[in-house]
Design an enzyme around this catalytic site. Structure first.
Site, PDB file in Angstrom:
ATOM      1  N   SER A 114     -53.043 -34.958   6.240  1.00 21.12           N
ATOM      2  CA  SER A 114     -52.862 -36.146   7.245  1.00 21.12           C
ATOM      3  C   SER A 114     -52.276 -35.573   8.868  1.00 21.12           C
ATOM      4  CB  SER A 114     -52.970 -37.806   6.854  1.00 21.12           C
ATOM      5  OG  SER A 114     -53.900 -37.621   6.192  1.00 21.12           O
TER       6      SER A 114
ATOM      7  N   GLU B  69       0.743  -1.240   0.319  1.00 22.62           N
ATOM      8  CA  GLU B  69      -0.758  -0.079   0.140  1.00 22.62           C
ATOM      9  C   GLU B  69       0.743   1.465  -0.076  1.00 22.62           C
ATOM     10  OE1 GLU B  69      -3.406   0.248  -0.317  1.00 22.62           O
ATOM     11  OE2 GLU B  69      -3.797  -1.532  -1.467  1.00 22.62           O
TER      12      GLU B  69
END
Length: 697
Positions: free
Chosen positions: A392, A127
């Site tokens: 059911s 950087e």
């Protein structure tokens, strides 16, 4: 004779007869031109100098004005420590896996001197190598970047320093405007004046965004590697530094290969900057780090469900929170994987697009929740929000109501066609079995018997039983209630079955065990759950006897495991919904298949895909787990023998005590007042007759 005198003027005008060039004298006209040129040159030089001075003054005035204009609303760099941020919320599974994170996640504050040297060096190498040499703005770096960009014909390098990036990240918007660039430069200079280089680098390491909601290198190290920043290896440090360029693009959990390529570039930059040797670089590259699964990749339906509840536990969220959930990461992974696999394999041929899964512990703790096939394409949670007909799968409440009215699993009824005010329910396939016990009627899911039990017990009693066990949606007490025509959610239905697995106690399915604030401060801890006893013990053993028969030799045979299990299949009319909800002594699991728009499937019944998926999920989730007994149906107790262990009058004298223990009236009122988040699924077509809901398998 004397000669006439001549005038002085005429004498001067006469040529002397001598060669003027030879005399070395310059004619008067040429000398005057050169002198004039000198004067003119000096004049313009003075004018240019004067104009240059004026322009310089005006440029200075304009520059001062521009700086003053943009500096007028600059934030105070001394306010860094008081800067606000969104509170972070982290969801963690019961077994310690981070499931999701929201807001801004910050780790522990770190300083350069307390970090392993390779971490700050990796940052500087990629950087800002001249960080300790410039005054906040790297003029040489800017010039080098401009030359590189001109040479390649496009923007490939920037000249921003770490100090400028810190200024932008802390105080400014990411907009690429002239104002932002000027203010960024001014703030960088102010930061350099206010803080030391190590302080600036430490602030940068604590505040920079590194993906998945994490701000700072300590937070990122914990997110990606499960360790604090002070413990990262050289390779891990280079990987984290590589994220600075594009956190989402180089996320190791999203694209490990791309992250490795970027990390190798950072390590190469560290060698070029002479921060590490080539031997160290080679060693680091041979011991690559693997990122952990990306936060939020699992259980996203569950995470959304939890986030809608959190303010009810701790109030308004204005500080960091860690939520310890009930979810089991392994079980969740199994449920997600198996559902997707089955839909991909059977979906097209069976005309089924969606499914949902809920896994609970018998006390109601949610161990897995899958709300659909793909969260990215649809965030609608079919496990908690979709109201569908259970068919059911609703019959256990019908038969329990019958048991409470004096019936037993051995009570005999005639399975035959019947008609109630013009409505004629029929069995699946039109087959009838004649004289049968209730046990066989449950196992084979006989609709006519279920309706007879409901009518004999009372429809309101059936509805009351369902509500008592945990069904919170509206129930229509018509004749068809016996066949599950009233809509429910998968979460409610599965939670209601938990009472059969835990000894007869009602539960409220829940997903939060603890909530902790910053520093681990305890804000909430669950202490007990549920509504107390909702099923008397003798009826509980009878129900487990019948429901275990469903799996042993009835419609749910596809759900058989290496241990005793019980459950019930369910299919709504025209195969629009297919269910299987079942349980062992360890887990209660519900499965649903269907389509969001209510379109029929191709003969998908509860005994087919749902029972199969249930078996796959439960077998994987319970692998290596010692079997626990279902009340009345132990690991080796054959179905049908449970009642013998109870006796004909067992527990009947304690019925009143059981009702009192459950909190009866109060417990039911609390349940009825509970707010359900259920709603109809998108594009659902309500175009069927509920009285035709007679599918049973």
């Amino acid at each position: 004779m004397t000669k006439p005198k001549t005038s002085r003027k005429s004498q001067r005008a006469k040529p002397s007869g001598k060669n003027t060039k030879a005399s070395g004298k310059t004619p008067a006209r040429r000398g005057s031109k050169k002198t004039a040129r000198r004067k003119t040159s000096r004049h313009w030089g003075l004018r240019l100098a004067s104009w240059g001075l004026v322009l310089s003054i005006w440029a200075g005035v304009i520059l001062a004005g521009v700086v003053g204009w943009y500096a007028y609303d600059l934030p105070d760099v001394d306010s860094i420590e008081q800067m606000t941020r969104r509170p972070s919320i982290r969801l963690v599974s019961a077994d310690g896996v981070q499931l999701a994170s929201y807001g801004d996640f910050y780790g522990e504050p770190i300083t350069v001197e307390k970090m392993p040297p390779h971490l700050p060096r990796a940052i500087l190498a990629i950087e800002d190598r001249r960080f300790y040499d410039h005054f906040g703005i790297d003029v040489l770096g800017i010039a080098r970047a401009m030359v590189t960009n001109i040479r390649v014909g496009r923007f490939v390098q920037g000249g921003s320093t770490i100090t400028q990036q810190l200024a932008k990240n802390l105080f400014l918007s990411p907009d690429r405007t002239l104002k932002r660039k000027i203010q960024e430069a001014l703030l960088a200079i102010r930061l350099e004046q206010r803080f030391t280089k190590d302080q600036i680098l430490s602030l940068y390491m604590n505040r920079v965004f590194l993906g998945t909601g994490s701000f700072g290198f300590d937070a990122a190290a914990r997110q990606y590697f499960g360790k604090p920043a002070r413990d990262v290896t050289l390779y891990e440090a280079a990987l984290l530094a590589g994220l600075l360029k594009a956190p989402s693009r180089y996320n190791p959990a999203r694209d490990q290969a791309r992250a490795d390529t970027r990390t190798a570039l950072v390590i190469g930059a560290m060698v070029d900057a002479e921060y590490i040797s080539e031997a160290q670089a080679k060693q680091a590259l041979t011991t690559k780090a693997r990122g952990r699964p990306r936060a939020g990749r699992q259980a996203r339906y569950f995470a959304d469900w939890i986030m809608r509840q959190i303010e009810g536990y701790v109030g308004a969220v204005d500080d960091d929170l860690t939520i310890i959930t009930t979810l089991n990461a392994h079980t969740q992974k199994v449920a997600e994987r198996e559902l997707v696999a089955m839909l991909e394999k059977e979906g097209a041929s069976s005309s089924v697009e969606q499914g949902a899964v809920i896994v609970l512990s018998p006390n109601g703790a949610i161990r897995a929740m899958v709300g659909g096939k793909n969260y990215v394409s649809s965030q609608f949670n079919r496990a908690t929000q979709a109201l569908r007909q259970p068919g059911s799968a609703f019959k256990p409440f019908v038969f329990l109501a019958g048991l409470e009215q004096g019936l037993t699993p051995d009570t005999r009824m005639t399975d035959a066609p019947l008609r109630i005010k013009g409505w004629a329910p029929r069995n699946y396939g039109g087959r009838y079995y004649g004289d049968v016990t209730l046990r066989e009627a449950m196992a084979r899911s006989m609709n006519s018997v279920a309706v007879q039990v409901s009518e004999r017990s009372g429809r309101e009693n059936v509805a009351e039983v369902a509500r008592r066990l945990g069904i919170s949606s509206k129930l229509d007490a018509s004749a068809s209630i016996a066949l599950g025509t009233s809509e429910v959610t998968l979460l409610d239905l599965t939670g209601a079955y938990a009472a059969f697995a835990n000894g007869g106690r009602g539960v409220w399915p829940y997903g939060i065990e603890e909530v902790r604030g910053r520093g681990g401060k305890l804000l909430f801890r669950r202490d007990g759950t549920g509504t107390g006893r909702v099923v008397a013990k003798d009826r509980l053993l009878m129900m487990n006897d019948m429901l275990s028969s469903v799996v042993s030799w009835g419609t749910g045979k596809a759900a058989q495991l290496d241990r005793r299990a019980a459950g019930k299949t369910g299919t709504s009319q025209d195969f629009r919904d297919a269910w299987f909800v079942g349980y062992t002594g360890e887990l209660v699991t519900g499965v649903w298949f269907g389509n969001d728009n209510g379109a029929p499937m191709k003969k998908v019944t509860g005994g087919s895909l749902p029972a199969q998926l249930w078996q796959h999920v439960m077998a994987s989730a319970l692998e290596g787990v010692t079997p626990q007994a279902v009340p009345g149906v132990g690991p080796t107790t054959p179905p049908g023998d449970a009642i013998a262990a109870v006796g004909t009058t067992a527990e009947t004298s304690n019925e009143a005590a059981d009702d009192e223990e459950s909190g009866g009236f109060i417990g039911n009122i609390l349940r009825k007042l509970g707010v359900s988040e259920s709603r109809e699924s998108p594009e659902r077509k309500r175009n069927w007759d509920p009285f035709k809901n007679d599918r049973d398998r």
